[in-house]
Write a protein that holds these residues in place. Structure first.
Motif, mmCIF file in Angstrom:
data_model
loop_
_atom_site.group_PDB
_atom_site.id
_atom_site.type_symbol
_atom_site.label_atom_id
_atom_site.label_comp_id
_atom_site.label_asym_id
_atom_site.label_seq_id
_atom_site.Cartn_x
_atom_site.Cartn_y
_atom_site.Cartn_z
ATOM 1 N N LEU A 310 180.433 -1.298 29.911
ATOM 2 C CA LEU A 310 179.472 -0.905 28.874
ATOM 3 C C LEU A 310 178.062 -0.804 29.455
ATOM 4 N N LEU A 311 177.705 -1.788 30.264
ATOM 5 C CA LEU A 311 176.366 -1.797 30.878
ATOM 6 C C LEU A 311 176.176 -0.576 31.769
ATOM 7 N N VAL A 312 177.198 -0.270 32.564
ATOM 8 C CA VAL A 312 177.093 0.886 33.455
ATOM 9 C C VAL A 312 176.944 2.158 32.626
ATOM 10 N N ARG A 313 177.706 2.256 31.538
ATOM 11 C CA ARG A 313 177.587 3.436 30.661
ATOM 12 C C ARG A 313 176.199 3.505 30.026
ATOM 13 N N ALA A 314 175.595 2.337 29.808
ATOM 14 C CA ALA A 314 174.248 2.306 29.220
ATOM 15 C C ALA A 314 173.165 2.552 30.263
ATOM 16 N N GLY A 315 173.564 2.727 31.516
ATOM 17 C CA GLY A 315 172.595 3.046 32.564
ATOM 18 C C GLY A 315 172.006 1.842 33.266
ATOM 19 N N ALA A 316 172.552 0.645 33.003
ATOM 20 C CA ALA A 316 172.027 -0.578 33.617
ATOM 21 C C ALA A 316 172.590 -0.761 35.029
ATOM 22 N N ALA A 317 172.112 -1.796 35.701
ATOM 23 C CA ALA A 317 172.662 -2.185 37.011
ATOM 24 C C ALA A 317 173.495 -3.450 36.819
ATOM 25 N N VAL A 318 174.677 -3.457 37.417
ATOM 26 C CA VAL A 318 175.551 -4.629 37.393
ATOM 27 C C VAL A 318 175.958 -4.931 38.827
ATOM 28 N N MET A 319 175.718 -6.179 39.230
ATOM 29 C CA MET A 319 176.128 -6.592 40.579
ATOM 30 C C MET A 319 177.332 -7.513 40.505
ATOM 31 N N PHE A 320 178.379 -7.198 41.259
ATOM 32 C CA PHE A 320 179.428 -8.187 41.504
ATOM 33 C C PHE A 320 179.356 -8.551 42.978
ATOM 34 N N SER A 321 179.807 -9.742 43.317
ATOM 35 C CA SER A 321 179.500 -10.308 44.640
ATOM 36 C C SER A 321 180.680 -11.098 45.171
ATOM 37 N N VAL A 381 194.479 -14.531 47.653
ATOM 38 C CA VAL A 381 194.845 -13.181 47.198
ATOM 39 C C VAL A 381 194.913 -13.150 45.670
ATOM 40 N N GLU A 382 195.598 -14.144 45.117
ATOM 41 C CA GLU A 382 195.689 -14.221 43.654
ATOM 42 C C GLU A 382 194.294 -14.402 43.043
ATOM 43 N N LYS A 383 193.474 -15.240 43.708
ATOM 44 C CA LYS A 383 192.120 -15.474 43.212
ATOM 45 C C LYS A 383 191.301 -14.183 43.262
ATOM 46 N N ALA A 384 191.454 -13.417 44.356
ATOM 47 C CA ALA A 384 190.687 -12.181 44.530
ATOM 48 C C ALA A 384 191.014 -11.174 43.434
ATOM 49 N N MET A 385 192.308 -11.057 43.098
ATOM 50 C CA MET A 385 192.694 -10.091 42.064
ATOM 51 C C MET A 385 192.023 -10.453 40.739
ATOM 52 N N GLY A 386 191.972 -11.739 40.467
ATOM 53 C CA GLY A 386 191.348 -12.193 39.223
ATOM 54 C C GLY A 386 189.831 -12.089 39.265
ATOM 55 N N SER A 387 189.270 -12.146 40.458
ATOM 56 C CA SER A 387 187.816 -12.083 40.604
ATOM 57 C C SER A 387 187.312 -10.649 40.469
ATOM 58 N N ILE A 388 188.043 -9.720 41.066
ATOM 59 C CA ILE A 388 187.608 -8.314 41.091
ATOM 60 C C ILE A 388 187.527 -7.711 39.697
ATOM 61 N N VAL A 389 188.344 -8.204 38.774
ATOM 62 C CA VAL A 389 188.330 -7.593 37.433
ATOM 63 C C VAL A 389 186.986 -7.756 36.738
ATOM 64 N N LYS A 390 186.145 -8.705 37.186
ATOM 65 C CA LYS A 390 184.782 -8.807 36.644
ATOM 66 C C LYS A 390 184.012 -7.497 36.808
ATOM 67 N N SER A 391 184.393 -6.729 37.821
ATOM 68 C CA SER A 391 183.641 -5.502 38.117
ATOM 69 C C SER A 391 184.018 -4.354 37.188
#
Ligand code: CA
Ligand code: CA
Ligand code: CA
Ligand code: CA
Ligand code: CA
Lengths: 524, 524
Positions: A310-321, A381-391
């Motif tokens: 939603l934020l990206v569609r609204a033109g904002a910046a979102v950082m995942f890390s 690996v399992e943790k990474a899959m769950g972490s990436i979905v934040k993006s």
């Protein structure tokens, strides 16, 4: 994602993708052996909440699939309905950084989301603050006792006269001297400190307290031209420096008087700031997780991912890390890159980190914590899959190196360690004006500079930590809300918190974790 | 050491050894060109205070000798009476760690110094505290916001009822999670935290606040048996743990209540402590310097060295540290070792540090700061000679690795980085109950756990920072006091401060620098 039941008392599991041969138990407190799911599956073992159950027979050496991805291989034959404890999962080899898919699945740009606004403090450099804070930068840890003393006095004696200023904070840290300041990597902590001082919540009014003899001299921390805003006092370009070793300082009180006099000038300028209506595109949101469990990747992180879209569609910046947590999903990330350049930049950052860890003799399995495992995460690996979905699902528009300032909109991979405090500190340097933090095990995390919205992954945590968690994504697991519901709720809460209409719980309790610099270079 | 004059207005230089071909200008404010010393030497240049003057002609490439040691070679011919700026001094190559003199100049054991005592808090493990402090250990940075809140409440609501307890402090740090906890070197921060909790000033009453899911679990920080003192509550061996993620904690206030309840038990036990007369041999003194100038090595550090010899004669333990600052004097140190084993242990620690710096791509010239150079120190060799004199002239009886606990008396080389905060933190872990800190440029350094006595190297600093410096060794340069005078004064002040009869200025102003762990391993 499919759920095996919606009645919140009945045995319930969550499977992420059709091809998954495991699911996690959703029920609070887990389930006893013999529990029967609506589909007819019978549990052979007692399974704790968030832990994995085998949906079918799994042969020794067979792939264990979750999120549609191989998270490991069975150490021995696993019967249908068994608990898959982490000891049963052999970790797959690390994904190499060669032959990656490059911008092969670049998502289409989603329809703009218009009409959403918040009330923010517009700065001369174009950035927008969500709070109005006087920040006192420091060049070196030596001065922090004096700065802490001065901050208390400023809050008690000056701040009441400047009602439009929210807070006064000392940007204390352990860098500045006794460090190898010219070694490879030393540029990271230095630019981090410089860019934090320019965080939008500080109004572009830098003031610095220096000792005098430190390695990190004010002119090195803030080279000419690095302070964009002109002001009346201080150096020609507006940098106000109080140097404790200056000959004018006779006695401790004289140092406090100098700092307070400079702070007063800053406060007067900050006090002129007023909130104005700004489009949601002015948000710079940093997302991260900490104290993750198996629900992080099925409730809180997907809801954050939805809000991120939603934020990206609204033109904002979102950082995942959190490089060490997404490293095992690099192929998903490079595929989603906006361009080959963006994909290559991600590979470059991950390769740098691989090398950093290898130099330090680190095994990649080191990321998962006892709490992660207790929460049901078998491995990184399992943790990474769950972490990436934040993006979320947006195109990845850019990559930021640790400590650098963000200068673009859209979804950004901001390379940082996963350490909550180091990640938060680097996202502050990037210019974050709002922080979203998901947690499964629970953490009272907070920052002094920027509001932190905390999202609980489970109902039980949200219930117990009712005055520490700002949003409960656990309702997704219990069927009380959808990912979309919680994502929209979070989006609206972000606008409210950014506007100062709502406080986060961490703000309410004044829970502030210290800045923690990422310094890959030796100390001396 | 010879001075060229004793009238405090007349031009004055200080030469350390007969064979030195340079001396430093002692006069406040330096001296103008044309100044004439009593010996007839005429200054060709304006020379700042603490900077070097050539006592004779020095040819290009000729050795520049100070402290009887080659501190460098002339970059070009230097005329008698010239200012020897650091740019004129080519640094000698680093001393290799092979073919060193091993215990060749072991000093004779000096006559015991008897009859000196202080009033201290005797602990069950035999150690003696100089203050009576409730320390709250933490396993991880996540809990620090909650602990800070609890500490404020404990001070306001509980401490007044326990008049024999001096203070309450949270042992906050940035370690515990998001770190490579099994990587080489990770044992250093972990044992540092463990041993700090056992500092004599905390009475052997460990209490720890844990999050729950962190990598550094309470049982890893404090393995069974590591807490020597039995107490009524908590774990079998006396460790009291408050875990924020425990199911019993519902709401933020419940966490505060738990911490306060545990603190109350600790306070009740600490409140029973009373000062008793102890021999000076129970002192464990850590010495270090920071913000050094050319006077550090001729006034404050020799006075500390003299006091250090007194302490060793009295049977106390004295630690000198700062590996990067004494590295260039390794041959002096190995020669003074009590045995080949002690010399080899020093070499082992220095080799470890050499390797650590090399891995990080660090040049050894990185240690000297802008302030050091401004103060007249040309390079690390000159700085090292001035730093080593803090250790006095006693035999070196032992060597301690970073973070380890000291278990012997006498003069000890405690290997630590030179960083003031990292060195202080590691000396706290070693069991330091009194800290002596010399400074030339000036620093407001202080620790919450142990009193810090600050010694000024120059009259000008002592005058300006009259309520931050505890002792003025500058009187040695101006001829008002001898090294012996100031050494004895410091020795007596140490006994007074250790006894609580006197407060240091840092205690008076409550200037406390944060604990700063030495973590050579990567963060994740
Ligand atoms: Ca995380
Ligand atoms: Ca994190
Ligand atoms: Ca603090
Ligand atoms: Ca030093
Ligand atoms: Ca030091």
């Amino acid at each position: 994602m499919s759920k095996a039941a919606t009645d919140s008392n009945a045995p319930l599991y969550i499977r992420m993708q059709e091809q998954d041969n495991v699911a996690i138990v959703a029920n609070d407190g887990g389930l006893p052996a013999g529990s029967v799911f609506p589909c007819g599956l019978v549990l052979r073992d007692k399974v704790p909440q968030g832990h994995k159950v085998a949906l079918g027979e799994i042969a020794e050496g067979e792939a264990i699939v979750r999120y549609g991805v191989v998270i490991g291989y069975a150490q021995r034959p696993i019967a249908q309905g068994s608990w898959i404890d982490e000891s049963l999962v052999r970790m797959p080899p690390a994904r190499e950084l060669s032959n990656l898919p490059i911008a092969t699945r670049t998502p289409a740009v989603a329809a703009p989301l218009e009409g959403y606004t918040f009330e923010g403090y517009r700065n001369a450099d174009g950035s927008v603050g969500t709070r109005n804070i006087l920040a006192i930068s420091t060049t070196v840890q030596c001065v922090s006792g004096v700065v802490e003393h001065a901050v208390k006095r400023i809050k008690a004696e000056l701040l009441p006269a400047y009602p439009h200023v929210d807070d006064v904070i000392g940007l204390e840290h352990t860098y500045g001297c006794g460090v190898a300041i010219d070694a490879p990597g030393a540029e990271i902590p230095i630019r981090t400190l410089r860019n934090i001082s320019m965080n939008p919540n500080f109004g572009g009014q830098a003031m610095v307290v220096s000792l005098g003899c430190e390695k990190l001299q004010p002119g090195r921390l803030f080279p000419q031209g690095s302070i964009p805003i002109q002001s009346t006092g201080g150096r020609e370009d507006g940098l106000r420096v109080v140097c404790l070793q200056d000959a004018e300082h006779v006695g401790f009180e004289s140092m406090i008087v100098s700092i307070m006099a400079t702070a007063k000038e800053q406060l007067a300028e900050l006090d002129k700031r007023r909130r104005v209506t700004c489009p949601a595109s002015e948000l710079v949101v940093g997302v991260q997780c900490g104290g993750s469990d198996a629900f992080s990747g099925v409730t809180a992180n997907p809801a954050v991912g939805f809000a991120s879209d939603l934020l990206v569609r609204a033109g904002a910046a979102v950082m995942f890390s959190e490089t060490t947590e997404v490293r095992d999903g690099i192929d998903q990330l490079t595929a989603r890159a906006a361009s080959a350049e963006v994909a290559q930049a991600m590979i470059r950052e991950m390769a740098w980190y691989d090398d950093y860890l290898t130099r330090g003799g680190v095994d990649r399995s080191a990321n998962t914590t006892p709490g992660n495992k207790k929460g049901g995460l078998a491995n990184i690996v399992e943790k990474a899959m769950g972490s990436i979905v934040k993006s979320g699902s947006s195109v990845i528009s850019g990559v930021l190196s640790p400590g650098d300032k963000l200068r673009q909109k859209g979804l950004i991979y901001a390379a940082t360690p996963a350490s909550d405090f180091v990640c938060g500190t680097l996202q502050l340097a990037a210019g974050m004006n709002l922080h979203v933090f998901t947690t499964g095990r629970g953490t009272p995390y907070g920052l002094a500079a920027v509001p932190v919205i905390k999202v609980a992954t489970r109902n039980d945590l949200a219930r117990r930590w009712h005055d520490l968690m700002d949003i409960n994504a656990g309702r997704i697991a219990s069927g009380e809300a959808s990912i979309e519901d919680v994502g929209w709720e979070l989006f609206h809460l972000m606008l409210d918190v950014a506007s100062g209409r709502k406080q986060t719980w961490a703000e309410h309790h004044k829970l502030h974790n210290a800045l923690t610099l990422f310094n890959p270079a030796p100390i001396t």
